[in-house]
Design a protein around this motif. Structure first.
Motif, PDB file in Angstrom:
ATOM      1  N   PHE A 183     -13.251   6.430 -10.257  1.00 61.87           N
ATOM      2  CA  PHE A 183     -13.731   6.065  -8.924  1.00 61.87           C
ATOM      3  C   PHE A 183     -14.626   4.828  -8.991  1.00 61.87           C
ATOM      4  N   LEU A 184     -15.585   4.830  -9.913  1.00 63.99           N
ATOM      5  CA  LEU A 184     -16.501   3.697 -10.012  1.00 63.99           C
ATOM      6  C   LEU A 184     -15.790   2.427 -10.488  1.00 63.99           C
ATOM      7  N   GLN A 185     -14.825   2.573 -11.393  1.00 62.81           N
ATOM      8  CA  GLN A 185     -14.034   1.404 -11.816  1.00 62.81           C
ATOM      9  C   GLN A 185     -13.269   0.825 -10.635  1.00 62.81           C
ATOM     10  N   ASP A 186     -12.668   1.707  -9.834  1.00 58.06           N
ATOM     11  CA  ASP A 186     -11.931   1.251  -8.648  1.00 58.06           C
ATOM     12  C   ASP A 186     -12.867   0.581  -7.645  1.00 58.06           C
ATOM     13  N   CYS A 187     -14.045   1.169  -7.435  1.00 58.28           N
ATOM     14  CA  CYS A 187     -15.019   0.583  -6.512  1.00 58.28           C
ATOM     15  C   CYS A 187     -15.446  -0.807  -6.964  1.00 58.28           C
ATOM     16  N   LEU A 188     -15.700  -0.958  -8.250  1.00 55.19           N
ATOM     17  CA  LEU A 188     -16.108  -2.270  -8.766  1.00 55.19           C
ATOM     18  C   LEU A 188     -14.984  -3.289  -8.641  1.00 55.19           C
ATOM     19  N   ARG A 189     -13.757  -2.835  -8.891  1.00 56.67           N
ATOM     20  CA  ARG A 189     -12.602  -3.742  -8.828  1.00 56.67           C
ATOM     21  C   ARG A 189     -12.425  -4.305  -7.414  1.00 56.67           C
ATOM     22  N   ILE A 190     -12.601  -3.455  -6.401  1.00 59.80           N
ATOM     23  CA  ILE A 190     -12.408  -3.923  -5.023  1.00 59.80           C
ATOM     24  C   ILE A 190     -13.739  -4.270  -4.351  1.00 59.80           C
ATOM     25  N   GLU A 191     -14.800  -4.344  -5.148  1.00 66.07           N
ATOM     26  CA  GLU A 191     -16.130  -4.774  -4.738  1.00 66.07           C
ATOM     27  C   GLU A 191     -16.743  -3.909  -3.643  1.00 66.07           C
ATOM     28  N   ALA A 193     -24.364  15.932  -1.851  1.00 62.83           N
ATOM     29  CA  ALA A 193     -23.721  14.617  -1.987  1.00 62.83           C
ATOM     30  C   ALA A 193     -24.785  13.570  -2.303  1.00 62.83           C
ATOM     31  N   VAL A 194     -24.327  12.427  -2.749  1.00 62.35           N
ATOM     32  CA  VAL A 194     -25.264  11.369  -3.134  1.00 62.35           C
ATOM     33  C   VAL A 194     -24.715  10.019  -2.674  1.00 62.35           C
ATOM     34  N   TYR A 195     -25.613   9.198  -2.080  1.00 58.64           N
ATOM     35  CA  TYR A 195     -25.279   7.805  -1.768  1.00 58.64           C
ATOM     36  C   TYR A 195     -25.376   7.025  -3.073  1.00 58.64           C
ATOM     37  N   VAL A 196     -24.409   6.151  -3.315  1.00 64.56           N
ATOM     38  CA  VAL A 196     -24.421   5.341  -4.533  1.00 64.56           C
ATOM     39  C   VAL A 196     -24.330   3.871  -4.149  1.00 64.56           C
ATOM     40  N   MET A 197     -25.257   3.074  -4.649  1.00 63.82           N
ATOM     41  CA  MET A 197     -25.195   1.623  -4.437  1.00 63.82           C
ATOM     42  C   MET A 197     -24.794   0.971  -5.748  1.00 63.82           C
ATOM     43  N   LEU A 198     -23.703   0.224  -5.703  1.00 62.50           N
ATOM     44  CA  LEU A 198     -23.183  -0.453  -6.891  1.00 62.50           C
ATOM     45  C   LEU A 198     -23.608  -1.914  -6.892  1.00 62.50           C
ATOM     46  N   ARG A 199     -23.591  -2.521  -8.046  1.00 65.62           N
ATOM     47  CA  ARG A 199     -23.959  -3.933  -8.146  1.00 65.62           C
ATOM     48  C   ARG A 199     -22.960  -4.779  -7.360  1.00 65.62           C
ATOM     49  N   LYS A 200     -23.413  -5.936  -6.955  1.00 67.32           N
ATOM     50  CA  LYS A 200     -22.555  -6.840  -6.195  1.00 67.32           C
ATOM     51  C   LYS A 200     -21.506  -7.457  -7.107  1.00 67.32           C
ATOM     52  N   GLY A 201     -20.313  -7.604  -6.567  1.00 60.03           N
ATOM     53  CA  GLY A 201     -19.251  -8.318  -7.265  1.00 60.03           C
ATOM     54  C   GLY A 201     -19.399  -9.806  -7.018  1.00 60.03           C
ATOM     55  N   PRO A 202     -18.601 -10.633  -7.692  1.00 62.30           N
ATOM     56  CA  PRO A 202     -18.730 -12.092  -7.555  1.00 62.30           C
ATOM     57  C   PRO A 202     -18.519 -12.588  -6.122  1.00 62.30           C
ATOM     58  N   ASN A 203     -17.577 -12.002  -5.387  1.00 60.94           N
ATOM     59  CA  ASN A 203     -17.319 -12.450  -4.014  1.00 60.94           C
ATOM     60  C   ASN A 203     -18.489 -12.129  -3.090  1.00 60.94           C
ATOM     61  N   LYS A 204     -19.063 -10.947  -3.244  1.00 63.51           N
ATOM     62  CA  LYS A 204     -20.209 -10.569  -2.406  1.00 63.51           C
ATOM     63  C   LYS A 204     -21.434 -11.414  -2.757  1.00 63.51           C
ATOM     64  N   LYS A 205     -21.592 -11.778  -4.028  1.00 61.29           N
ATOM     65  CA  LYS A 205     -22.702 -12.654  -4.412  1.00 61.29           C
ATOM     66  C   LYS A 205     -22.542 -14.016  -3.743  1.00 61.29           C
ATOM     67  N   MET A 206     -21.306 -14.516  -3.709  1.00 60.27           N
ATOM     68  CA  MET A 206     -21.025 -15.805  -3.075  1.00 60.27           C
ATOM     69  C   MET A 206     -21.306 -15.737  -1.575  1.00 60.27           C
ATOM     70  N   ASP A 207     -20.907 -14.652  -0.929  1.00 60.98           N
ATOM     71  CA  ASP A 207     -21.181 -14.483   0.508  1.00 60.98           C
ATOM     72  C   ASP A 207     -22.670 -14.507   0.783  1.00 60.98           C
TER      73      ASP A 207
END
Length: 194
Positions: A113-121, A170-184
């Motif tokens: 799940f986390l790998q997929d989330c990171l892949r699609i940012e 349940a838990v809210y999870v905040m993931l690091r920004k991907g390159p596209n979101k950093k650019m935005d």
């Protein structure tokens, strides 16, 4: 080889007996124990390496209670950002439900799940682990998720959900920004500056 060396060698070998058949094997207990010790050391080193490579260990080191709120924030995460996460004010972009999973199944599901989330940012997600009142030991999956999320560097913060999103199950999870979101974010800041 000189005659003296030959006679000296012959004298030393006088009580050595020749093996009768090819099937006879000489066992040295000293080598066997050394081999066992080496094998044990090798296995221990390999296990240590595997646990370093895989932060999602199924060995739970710290159990939490079903009624405990779980929370974590990495250094550098702004308090206002964490507050919004804690209050459930970010748009939920992905969701994983771990009900009826064993610890091993949950580990694989969280990892994928986390790998997929990171892949699609994906930046904000929910993992439903359940409260775990009826599991043996209680809150087993909740404790595992708490441990795993702290161990993953791509997880910036997490906090137990608000009631309408699953509460303590349940838990809210905040993931690091991907390159596209950093650019935005950079572009938004540049546009504000004018």
């Amino acid at each position: 080889m000189s005659d003296d060396e030959f006679f000296s060698f012959d004298a030393e070998m006088a009580d050595v007996k020749r093996l009768v058949s090819d099937n006879q094997v000489v066992h040295h207990s000293k080598h066997r124990t050394l081999d066992k010790e080496k094998a044990a050391k090798r296995e221990a080193a390999q296990a240590a390496t595997e646990s370093k490579d895989d932060p999602l260990s199924t060995e739970i080191r710290e159990m939490v209670s079903p009624d405990d709120q779980i929370s974590f924030m990495r250094p550098g995460v702004q308090h206002g950002v964490f507050r919004k996460l804690r209050l459930g004010q970010y748009q939920i972009e992905a969701r994983l439900d771990l009900h009826k999973h064993s610890v091993e199944q949950a580990r694989r599901a969280v990892q994928q799940f986390l790998q997929d989330c990171l892949r699609i940012e994906v930046r904000s997600a929910i993992i439903v682990h359940g409260i775990g009142r009826h599991s043996k030991p209680s809150a087993l999956i909740k404790s595992a998720v708490n441990q795993w999320l702290k161990a993953l560097p791509e997880v910036q913060a997490f906090h137990s959900c608000q009631k309408h999103h699953g509460g303590l199950g349940a838990v809210y999870v905040m993931l690091r920004k991907g390159p596209n979101k950093k650019m935005d974010t950079r572009e938004r800041i540049q546009n504000r500056k004018g």
